[in-house]
Write a protein that holds these residues in place. Structure first.
Motif, PDB file in Angstrom:
ATOM      1  N   ALA A 117      23.335  44.556   5.902  1.00  0.00           N
ATOM      2  CA  ALA A 117      24.653  44.769   5.296  1.00  0.00           C
ATOM      3  C   ALA A 117      25.034  46.249   5.318  1.00  0.00           C
ATOM      4  O   ALA A 117      26.203  46.599   5.484  1.00  0.00           O
ATOM      5  N   ASN A 161      40.113  48.452  -1.925  1.00  0.00           N
ATOM      6  CA  ASN A 161      39.288  48.600  -0.738  1.00  0.00           C
ATOM      7  C   ASN A 161      37.843  48.584  -1.185  1.00  0.00           C
ATOM      8  O   ASN A 161      37.525  49.110  -2.245  1.00  0.00           O
ATOM      9  N   ASP A 162      37.002  48.030  -0.367  1.00  0.00           N
ATOM     10  CA  ASP A 162      35.585  47.941  -0.706  1.00  0.00           C
ATOM     11  C   ASP A 162      34.849  49.181  -0.196  1.00  0.00           C
ATOM     12  O   ASP A 162      33.928  49.094   0.611  1.00  0.00           O
ATOM     13  N   GLU A 171      28.262  56.205   1.027  1.00  0.00           N
ATOM     14  CA  GLU A 171      29.666  55.882   0.790  1.00  0.00           C
ATOM     15  C   GLU A 171      30.410  57.100   0.231  1.00  0.00           C
ATOM     16  O   GLU A 171      31.579  57.327   0.541  1.00  0.00           O
ATOM     17  N   PHE A 178      21.386  45.148   1.492  1.00  0.00           N
ATOM     18  CA  PHE A 178      21.669  46.566   1.669  1.00  0.00           C
ATOM     19  C   PHE A 178      20.310  47.285   1.691  1.00  0.00           C
ATOM     20  O   PHE A 178      19.294  46.628   1.937  1.00  0.00           O
ATOM     21  N   THR A 201      27.899  48.018  -3.645  1.00  0.00           N
ATOM     22  CA  THR A 201      28.700  48.191  -2.443  1.00  0.00           C
ATOM     23  C   THR A 201      28.873  46.891  -1.673  1.00  0.00           C
ATOM     24  O   THR A 201      29.362  46.879  -0.558  1.00  0.00           O
ATOM     25  N   ASN A 202      28.477  45.781  -2.290  1.00  0.00           N
ATOM     26  CA  ASN A 202      28.464  44.501  -1.587  1.00  0.00           C
ATOM     27  C   ASN A 202      29.841  44.014  -1.194  1.00  0.00           C
ATOM     28  O   ASN A 202      30.063  43.503  -0.108  1.00  0.00           O
ATOM     29  N   MET A 203      30.782  44.136  -2.088  1.00  0.00           N
ATOM     30  CA  MET A 203      32.171  43.729  -1.845  1.00  0.00           C
ATOM     31  C   MET A 203      32.972  44.262  -3.021  1.00  0.00           C
ATOM     32  O   MET A 203      32.409  44.727  -3.998  1.00  0.00           O
ATOM     33  N   GLN A 204      34.290  44.200  -2.918  1.00  0.00           N
ATOM     34  CA  GLN A 204      35.116  44.513  -4.081  1.00  0.00           C
ATOM     35  C   GLN A 204      35.494  43.178  -4.703  1.00  0.00           C
ATOM     36  O   GLN A 204      36.239  42.404  -4.101  1.00  0.00           O
ATOM     37  N   LEU A 205      34.970  42.911  -5.896  1.00  0.00           N
ATOM     38  CA  LEU A 205      35.142  41.607  -6.527  1.00  0.00           C
ATOM     39  C   LEU A 205      36.126  41.714  -7.690  1.00  0.00           C
ATOM     40  O   LEU A 205      35.877  42.428  -8.656  1.00  0.00           O
ATOM     41  N   ILE A 206      37.221  40.993  -7.589  1.00  0.00           N
ATOM     42  CA  ILE A 206      38.276  41.041  -8.605  1.00  0.00           C
ATOM     43  C   ILE A 206      38.404  39.660  -9.235  1.00  0.00           C
ATOM     44  O   ILE A 206      38.651  38.677  -8.538  1.00  0.00           O
ATOM     45  N   TYR A 228      36.358  47.017 -11.022  1.00  0.00           N
ATOM     46  CA  TYR A 228      36.458  46.915  -9.558  1.00  0.00           C
ATOM     47  C   TYR A 228      37.262  48.064  -8.960  1.00  0.00           C
ATOM     48  O   TYR A 228      37.384  48.151  -7.748  1.00  0.00           O
ATOM     49  N   LYS A 263      29.926  38.195   3.407  1.00  0.00           N
ATOM     50  CA  LYS A 263      29.286  39.312   2.674  1.00  0.00           C
ATOM     51  C   LYS A 263      28.925  40.474   3.580  1.00  0.00           C
ATOM     52  O   LYS A 263      28.711  41.584   3.114  1.00  0.00           O
ATOM     53  N   LEU A 264      28.772  40.194   4.855  1.00  0.00           N
ATOM     54  CA  LEU A 264      28.387  41.260   5.800  1.00  0.00           C
ATOM     55  C   LEU A 264      29.591  42.046   6.302  1.00  0.00           C
ATOM     56  O   LEU A 264      29.436  43.042   7.000  1.00  0.00           O
ATOM     57  N   HIS A 265      30.794  41.588   5.980  1.00  0.00           N
ATOM     58  CA  HIS A 265      31.981  42.318   6.460  1.00  0.00           C
ATOM     59  C   HIS A 265      32.040  43.693   5.800  1.00  0.00           C
ATOM     60  O   HIS A 265      31.820  43.818   4.600  1.00  0.00           O
ATOM     61  N   PRO A 266      32.362  44.732   6.577  1.00  0.00           N
ATOM     62  CA  PRO A 266      32.334  46.095   6.010  1.00  0.00           C
ATOM     63  C   PRO A 266      33.428  46.411   4.995  1.00  0.00           C
ATOM     64  O   PRO A 266      33.327  47.409   4.293  1.00  0.00           O
ATOM     65  N   ASN A 267      34.476  45.622   4.920  1.00  0.00           N
ATOM     66  CA  ASN A 267      35.517  45.880   3.906  1.00  0.00           C
ATOM     67  C   ASN A 267      36.088  44.553   3.421  1.00  0.00           C
ATOM     68  O   ASN A 267      37.068  44.052   3.952  1.00  0.00           O
ATOM     69  N   LEU A 268      35.436  44.019   2.379  1.00  0.00           N
ATOM     70  CA  LEU A 268      35.792  42.690   1.860  1.00  0.00           C
ATOM     71  C   LEU A 268      36.268  42.820   0.417  1.00  0.00           C
ATOM     72  O   LEU A 268      35.543  43.319  -0.441  1.00  0.00           O
ATOM     73  N   THR A 269      37.495  42.366   0.171  1.00  0.00           N
ATOM     74  CA  THR A 269      37.997  42.266  -1.198  1.00  0.00           C
ATOM     75  C   THR A 269      38.115  40.782  -1.547  1.00  0.00           C
ATOM     76  O   THR A 269      38.760  40.029  -0.826  1.00  0.00           O
ATOM     77  N   MET A 323      26.151  47.070   8.987  1.00  0.00           N
ATOM     78  CA  MET A 323      27.473  46.569   9.374  1.00  0.00           C
ATOM     79  C   MET A 323      28.581  47.544   8.976  1.00  0.00           C
ATOM     80  O   MET A 323      29.693  47.448   9.471  1.00  0.00           O
ATOM     81  N   ARG A 324      28.288  48.445   8.038  1.00  0.00           N
ATOM     82  CA  ARG A 324      29.297  49.402   7.576  1.00  0.00           C
ATOM     83  C   ARG A 324      29.322  50.698   8.376  1.00  0.00           C
ATOM     84  O   ARG A 324      30.209  51.538   8.174  1.00  0.00           O
TER      85      ARG A 324
END
Lengths: 240, 240, 240, 240
Positions: free
Chosen positions: B183, D31-32, B118, B149, A4-9, D61, A222-228, B186-187
């Motif tokens: 982390a 979306n993350d 989530e 997390f 759930t850390n981020m959406q990594l593409i 992802y 990384k702490l942002h709640p919705n990071l792509t 923050m969500r």
């Protein structure tokens, strides 16, 4: 990395990276309500804006979209700041965005910029790049406090980025610049971070996999709640 | 303090502080959709739960609300962990919350707890306290990484909180405990921080007005995009 | 009634109904961002405003809240419209709300009112009553089209509410009034409907349990995605 | 049409319409956090799914995305219903979506389907088409009540669509089918309506510009708080 850390593409090329980012940005625009987007100038988003400008131009159904800059480097003896100039050149002018839908932060308004954004419902998304030194927006190593909202940074030799800035801007180097701070950025509803090229691989690893550290300002993202995060393979090449 | 930094409420007494926090929590519950709340155990929320339990008990229109714990300290030779025990005693049992609406993090499920949350749409709000040492949830000075997390913390003499924990728990001191990390927090969509009493005044000043610093874990809370802080006058007495 | 149809709260008395509604409204106000509330004038909310005004007065931490009216009945030969007058008298003046935080719809601005609201991020909540004839806001039986945004209604003898209006207002009866329409109301993020007293029991049953029907304008409210209904026992007495 | 009524996009061709809809859907997926999409089977979305399936296939992802059907027509003497069969054939199988991420409404689960959706945080978006008779999902003229959540419809000669259904399905015609109702659909966070071709022009005009009327079930969609309509020029040709 945690699920759930981020959406990594990770895309195979800069072109593919740009296509995916463009789809995400268009997706943000397509809403039946006001949409506030903050966008970045620079090299990384070039192909995004090439694709985006014709998609946006003369589209009355996108009159719901407003554009916000997130930093400004005033240039000595020039009227238009560096960010404003680049954003106009790269996207706003070719896309034909009317002045009433364009909002620039500047030394004149930075103290009320967070409030201005709050008064329109907040930013729906922000497209940002990352510097090889770990900076994002104008949050530079050595001059960044994570608790900052939009603030002014004095240009001074004590900072590690001073030489490089003077090198780039020469006589146009300003005494200070302004930027939205980490606390401002945490309030954006969706953060889209793009990076491409080998020269970004080391900092991408540090920012995404290393500890949160003010010397690497982008490590806070990384702490942002919705990071792509959208990378090409080169920028992603050091990720574990 | 900047206008958009947080919503800061200073009430004249612990009683008033508790009333305002209770209204905010009831306001969260009153929604025509599932609501996921995370709540804290301890001294600070005592009066909140005293008011809240009768308001919630036997109210079928609040069957939309689910409750989540955010940390757990297992106790040696005991079946029920410290947080679970306190939450049941202080609120869940007097309020008559059915087991199907209660969700505890534990050493057995902590690795999937963020995913579990989530999968139900995220936490709508979290009520938290702050320790005089700056901890929040189980994020303690010396053992907290902002990028975490939900994670497990080893109980070890090297940490500044070790002695105090052993003092409190004696033979029941566990080898480790679990907590949602910065982390995770923050969500959460809305963070409600409560504090009362003179012994909290110094840390409230540091956490809310000082730099973001992992040695004061609660200093990160300033970066949360929707933070309401509710204090009594004593806890607020050192704020500038 | 289906489980997800609405959140239905039945309190034993008008006093309890008002307390619960007050908590919900205070809960809405307590957010670390701009909050836009639309509120109703009339008899039903009297006790809410009596409780709310002192809670709000002189609270700098509620400077994030803006207030919007949802209809206006101009009065012949008077400067101030009926809704504005009542809202000021019942709540805005006793609560000391500054003019900059008060927004009235009127014959002069109704055509841009939906856009004005959209430009500030939309309405977070609206408190509404219901008429014994099934009206809500100025959406009256016979003159309501569900597809309307904010619109102007001609006062004419052909409408079932004409006689009653003339009876109430006499020589002050206007030629037309304005109101947010059903399409406007569907965009409010949370709708709070209050009703009390035996004389509301029949219409509450029709509106909440009967078919969606333009002759009972409030019957459309069941389609709102987040509707909390707070009734006293008398108003709820005919519900199945 | 009023400015805030809906976001109306008219593309020059079916191909362009499909490209724009695809971008919007991809934008939703990126979306993350967990994303719940409801998608339609049929002719209109064919080109969307042709583009979407390779974009989605094997993309780890996008493991955050779950898919929900919104209606089901069971087929006599067949195991798999019509909607499930088509969705699998058109999108789910070519896109390689795992079974754990696919959720079908059916006669067996329709009574708890709204609750199931609420328990995962609601639907983030729904892609729907419109029938030449004005139906959307399984909400058909003559058998639709606007106040319905997910419900079962008896197949009976009294309904105007009976003959056409029997014509299409012959011996496979079921005694009943299930569909999410208008009240369910109003709770979807973003509604994406697509239509193409001349045979849709008349109903598009009625649905988007005419009164809200249960005989034209899709006329209720105008009340949705976030509706994006994407048409080709032919389908839009009768709009004023």
């Amino acid at each position: 990395m945690g699920g759930t850390n981020m959406q990594l593409i990770i895309e195979e090329s800069y072109k593919k990276m740009s296509e995916t980012a463009t789809k995400l940005i268009v997706g943000k625009m397509l809403n039946d309500r006001r949409v506030n987007l903050s966008i970045t100038a620079g090299n990384s988003p070039k192909k995004i804006y090439e694709a985006l400008a014709p998609l946006v131009k003369n589209k009355s159904y996108l009159s719901n979209v407003h554009y916000y800059s997130f930093d400004e480097v005033p240039l000595k003896n020039e009227v238009v700041g560096m960010t404003e100039g680049l954003l106009r050149e790269q996207f706003l002018t070719p896309a034909g965005i009317p002045e009433s839908h364009v909002h620039f932060v500047s030394p004149a308004n930075y103290q009320s910029y967070d409030e201005e954004i709050e008064a329109v419902g907040g930013l729906d998304a922000m497209l940002i790049g990352i510097g090889a030194d770990g900076h994002f927006c104008g949050n530079m190593p050595g001059s960044t406090k994570f608790e900052n909202f939009t603030y002014q940074v004095t240009v001074a030799p004590k900072y590690p980025w001073y030489k490089s800035l003077v090198n780039d801007l020469g006589e146009r180097t300003p005494d200070s610049f302004v930027t939205m701070g980490p606390a401002s950025i945490m309030r954006v509803k969706h953060l889209i971070l793009i990076a491409n090229g080998k020269h970004k691989a080391a900092i991408i690893k540090k920012a995404l996999e290393g500890p949160v550290d003010p010397n690497i300002p982008s490590s806070i993202l990384k702490l942002h709640p919705n990071l792509t995060v959208i990378l090409d393979q080169e920028a992603a090449s050091q990720l574990s």
